[in-house]
Design a protein around this motif. Structure first.
Motif, PDB file in Angstrom:
ATOM      1  N   THR A 105       0.833  -1.207   0.000  1.00 25.10           N
ATOM      2  CA  THR A 105       0.000   0.000   0.000  1.00 25.10           C
ATOM      3  C   THR A 105       0.863   1.252   0.000  1.00 25.10           C
ATOM      4  OG1 THR A 105      -1.745  -1.159   1.228  1.00 25.10           O
ATOM      5  CG2 THR A 105      -1.802   1.251   1.236  1.00 25.10           C
ATOM      6  N   ASN A 106       1.917   1.232   0.832  1.00 30.14           N
ATOM      7  CA  ASN A 106       2.824   2.382   0.884  1.00 30.14           C
ATOM      8  C   ASN A 106       3.510   2.606  -0.455  1.00 30.14           C
ATOM      9  OD1 ASN A 106       2.216   2.924   3.544  1.00 30.14           O
ATOM     10  ND2 ASN A 106       3.909   1.727   4.363  1.00 30.14           N
ATOM     11  N   LYS A 107       3.897   1.507  -1.100  1.00 30.93           N
ATOM     12  CA  LYS A 107       4.523   1.630  -2.416  1.00 30.93           C
ATOM     13  C   LYS A 107       3.563   2.263  -3.419  1.00 30.93           C
ATOM     14  CE  LYS A 107       7.861  -2.194  -2.150  1.00 30.93           C
ATOM     15  NZ  LYS A 107       8.241  -3.512  -2.702  1.00 30.93           N
ATOM     16  N   ALA A 108       2.312   1.833  -3.347  1.00 32.44           N
ATOM     17  CA  ALA A 108       1.314   2.380  -4.263  1.00 32.44           C
ATOM     18  C   ALA A 108       1.092   3.864  -3.987  1.00 32.44           C
ATOM     19  CB  ALA A 108       0.005   1.607  -4.121  1.00 32.44           C
ATOM     20  N   LEU A 109       1.000   4.221  -2.682  1.00 33.13           N
ATOM     21  CA  LEU A 109       0.816   5.626  -2.323  1.00 33.13           C
ATOM     22  C   LEU A 109       2.016   6.468  -2.751  1.00 33.13           C
ATOM     23  CD1 LEU A 109      -0.732   5.277   1.252  1.00 33.13           C
ATOM     24  CD2 LEU A 109      -1.902   5.993  -0.831  1.00 33.13           C
ATOM     25  N   LEU A 110       3.221   5.910  -2.582  1.00 30.16           N
ATOM     26  CA  LEU A 110       4.422   6.620  -2.980  1.00 30.16           C
ATOM     27  C   LEU A 110       4.436   6.856  -4.491  1.00 30.16           C
ATOM     28  CD1 LEU A 110       7.095   7.824  -2.114  1.00 30.16           C
ATOM     29  CD2 LEU A 110       8.148   5.570  -2.419  1.00 30.16           C
ATOM     30  N   THR A 111       4.008   5.862  -5.227  1.00 28.90           N
ATOM     31  CA  THR A 111       3.955   6.003  -6.684  1.00 28.90           C
ATOM     32  C   THR A 111       2.978   7.107  -7.082  1.00 28.90           C
ATOM     33  OG1 THR A 111       4.476   3.654  -6.984  1.00 28.90           O
ATOM     34  CG2 THR A 111       3.464   4.805  -8.845  1.00 28.90           C
ATOM     35  N   VAL A 112       1.817   7.126  -6.430  1.00 28.20           N
ATOM     36  CA  VAL A 112       0.817   8.158  -6.703  1.00 28.20           C
ATOM     37  C   VAL A 112       1.369   9.537  -6.340  1.00 28.20           C
ATOM     38  CG1 VAL A 112      -1.448   9.043  -6.054  1.00 28.20           C
ATOM     39  CG2 VAL A 112      -1.139   6.600  -6.430  1.00 28.20           C
ATOM     40  N   ARG A 113       2.034   9.604  -5.169  1.00 31.72           N
ATOM     41  CA  ARG A 113       2.595  10.885  -4.721  1.00 31.72           C
ATOM     42  C   ARG A 113       3.639  11.399  -5.713  1.00 31.72           C
ATOM     43  NH1 ARG A 113       7.138  12.189  -1.741  1.00 31.72           N
ATOM     44  NH2 ARG A 113       7.020  14.117  -0.529  1.00 31.72           N
ATOM     45  N   GLU A 114       4.506  10.515  -6.182  1.00 31.50           N
ATOM     46  CA  GLU A 114       5.532  10.922  -7.134  1.00 31.50           C
ATOM     47  C   GLU A 114       4.903  11.402  -8.440  1.00 31.50           C
ATOM     48  OE1 GLU A 114       7.980   7.505  -7.455  1.00 31.50           O
ATOM     49  OE2 GLU A 114       9.184   7.982  -5.659  1.00 31.50           O
ATOM     50  N   ALA A 115       3.831  10.709  -8.854  1.00 23.22           N
ATOM     51  CA  ALA A 115       3.152  11.114 -10.080  1.00 23.22           C
ATOM     52  C   ALA A 115       2.520  12.498  -9.918  1.00 23.22           C
ATOM     53  CB  ALA A 115       2.079  10.085 -10.453  1.00 23.22           C
ATOM     54  N   LEU A 116       1.918  12.763  -8.733  1.00 20.11           N
ATOM     55  CA  LEU A 116       1.307  14.066  -8.474  1.00 20.11           C
ATOM     56  C   LEU A 116       2.365  15.170  -8.436  1.00 20.11           C
ATOM     57  CD1 LEU A 116      -1.318  13.170  -5.712  1.00 20.11           C
ATOM     58  CD2 LEU A 116      -1.787  13.888  -8.058  1.00 20.11           C
ATOM     59  N   LEU A 117       3.500  14.882  -7.788  1.00 17.78           N
ATOM     60  CA  LEU A 117       4.571  15.867  -7.724  1.00 17.78           C
ATOM     61  C   LEU A 117       5.105  16.188  -9.111  1.00 17.78           C
ATOM     62  CD1 LEU A 117       6.598  14.696  -4.576  1.00 17.78           C
ATOM     63  CD2 LEU A 117       5.179  16.742  -4.802  1.00 17.78           C
ATOM     64  N   GLU A 118       5.251  15.171  -9.927  1.00 17.58           N
ATOM     65  CA  GLU A 118       5.726  15.374 -11.283  1.00 17.58           C
ATOM     66  C   GLU A 118       4.747  16.224 -12.073  1.00 17.58           C
ATOM     67  OE1 GLU A 118       8.065  15.280 -14.649  1.00 17.58           O
ATOM     68  OE2 GLU A 118       8.531  14.737 -12.580  1.00 17.58           O
ATOM     69  N   SER A 119       3.441  15.931 -11.894  1.00 21.96           N
ATOM     70  CA  SER A 119       2.413  16.690 -12.595  1.00 21.96           C
ATOM     71  C   SER A 119       2.417  18.154 -12.144  1.00 21.96           C
ATOM     72  CB  SER A 119       1.042  16.068 -12.345  1.00 21.96           C
ATOM     73  OG  SER A 119       0.019  16.832 -12.949  1.00 21.96           O
ATOM     74  N   LEU A 120       2.539  18.367 -10.816  1.00 24.47           N
ATOM     75  CA  LEU A 120       2.562  19.727 -10.286  1.00 24.47           C
ATOM     76  C   LEU A 120       3.806  20.482 -10.774  1.00 24.47           C
ATOM     77  CD1 LEU A 120       1.382  19.162  -6.599  1.00 24.47           C
ATOM     78  CD2 LEU A 120       0.140  20.357  -8.413  1.00 24.47           C
ATOM     79  N   SER A 121       4.937  19.785 -10.811  1.00 26.82           N
ATOM     80  CA  SER A 121       6.173  20.422 -11.288  1.00 26.82           C
ATOM     81  C   SER A 121       6.022  20.874 -12.731  1.00 26.82           C
ATOM     82  CB  SER A 121       7.346  19.448 -11.162  1.00 26.82           C
ATOM     83  OG  SER A 121       7.584  19.116  -9.809  1.00 26.82           O
ATOM     84  N   GLN A 122       5.401  20.034 -13.536  1.00 28.40           N
ATOM     85  CA  GLN A 122       5.185  20.392 -14.938  1.00 28.40           C
ATOM     86  C   GLN A 122       4.248  21.583 -15.065  1.00 28.40           C
ATOM     87  OE1 GLN A 122       3.813  16.797 -16.835  1.00 28.40           O
ATOM     88  NE2 GLN A 122       5.810  15.798 -16.717  1.00 28.40           N
ATOM     89  N   GLU A 123       3.192  21.607 -14.227  1.00 27.74           N
ATOM     90  CA  GLU A 123       2.252  22.730 -14.269  1.00 27.74           C
ATOM     91  C   GLU A 123       2.939  24.031 -13.830  1.00 27.74           C
ATOM     92  OE1 GLU A 123      -1.238  21.916 -12.044  1.00 27.74           O
ATOM     93  OE2 GLU A 123      -1.779  20.134 -13.185  1.00 27.74           O
TER      94      GLU A 123
END
Length: 263
Positions: A64-82
């Motif tokens: 579960t933590n791995k999945a949450l970490l993956t989601v968090r990294e994806a969100l951070l990447e998306s925010l960085s791009q924005e």
């Protein structure tokens, strides 16, 4: 049987009985030991079962933590791009504003722009000083948004002092001086440009000397919004002239301007 034979038989019988009793005790002890072993084994199975459940729960939590970490990294990447995209849009807008406002607006044009609401948030923050600030480039005005009311009031005084001075300061020179004092304080080139303007405009020969005399320094102070009593000007000059050269050089000028206009 004879008496002796009876005695021998009795002794043999007693020995046999004792052996049976001893065997029973041994068997009984072994049975107890076996029962204890079985109980300990059952407890061990229970402990193993609990450990397996905990290991399973930890494995699930880890996934579960791995999945949450993956989601968090994806969100951070998306925010960085924005954020980067927004920065790029701002850079493009600043470039367009710079190109569109190389010639400062006249008070009349500024009034029309203000009335229309164009760049409303930029101009409205200057309040009654709007016409005064209109001599500045729009990009400079935009960078002054959010400046404290006291600083805005001082900037207004500086602009008016430069415009009403016996020396002729162009709108671009006014913009350069305000930028050096409030917008691009850490930009040595902008501060140098402001220093050169005063050096050239206020010197008797109207040429740059790379330093400001005591007389020029006295004239610069009110042009940068400082109202200092005449008797204290000489004292301030001596304090600013850190190397005792008898004139104010660029580095000394920069240090003074930064102290007079703290962020």
């Amino acid at each position: 049987m004879s008496n002796n034979e009876d005695d021998v038989f009795a002794i043999a019988q007693r020995a046999l009985d004792e052996e049976v009793v001893n065997d029973d005790e041994v068997v009984g002890n072994e049975e107890y030991a076996a029962a204890d072993a079985i109980q300990e084994l059952e407890q061990a199975h229970l402990v193993i079962g609990e450990l397996e459940e905990k290991i399973g729960a930890l494995a699930t939590e880890n996934e579960t933590n791995k999945a949450l970490l993956t989601v968090r990294e994806a969100l951070l990447e998306s925010l960085s791009q924005e954020i980067e995209a927004e920065r790029e849009r701002n850079r493009q807008l600043a470039a367009k504003l710079e190109a569109a406002t190389r010639v400062p607006m006249t008070p009349r044009t500024a009034a029309v722009v203000k009335e229309s609401g164009f760049f409303g948030s930029i101009f409205s923050s200057f309040g009654d000083n709007f016409t005064t600030f209109s001599v500045l480039k729009v990009t400079t005005q935009a960078k002054l948004v959010g400046t404290s009311p006291l600083s805005l009031a001082k900037i207004g005084r500086i602009i008016k002092a430069l415009q009403s001075s016996e020396y002729t300061f162009s709108d671009n020179e006014v913009d350069t001086i305000i930028s050096a004092l409030y917008v691009s304080r850490d930009d040595a080139e902008v501060m140098r440009a402001a220093f050169d303007i005063f050096d050239e405009k206020l010197s008797e020969s109207q040429t740059r000397k790379g330093k400001l005399s005591a007389n020029v320094f006295k004239q610069v102070l009110p042009l940068v919004g400082e109202d200092i009593e005449p008797e204290k000007v000489e004292q301030l000059f001596n304090e600013v002239d850190s190397n005792g050269s008898g004139s104010i050089e660029f580095d000394e000028f920069k240090t003074l301007m930064l102290k007079m206009n703290p962020e």
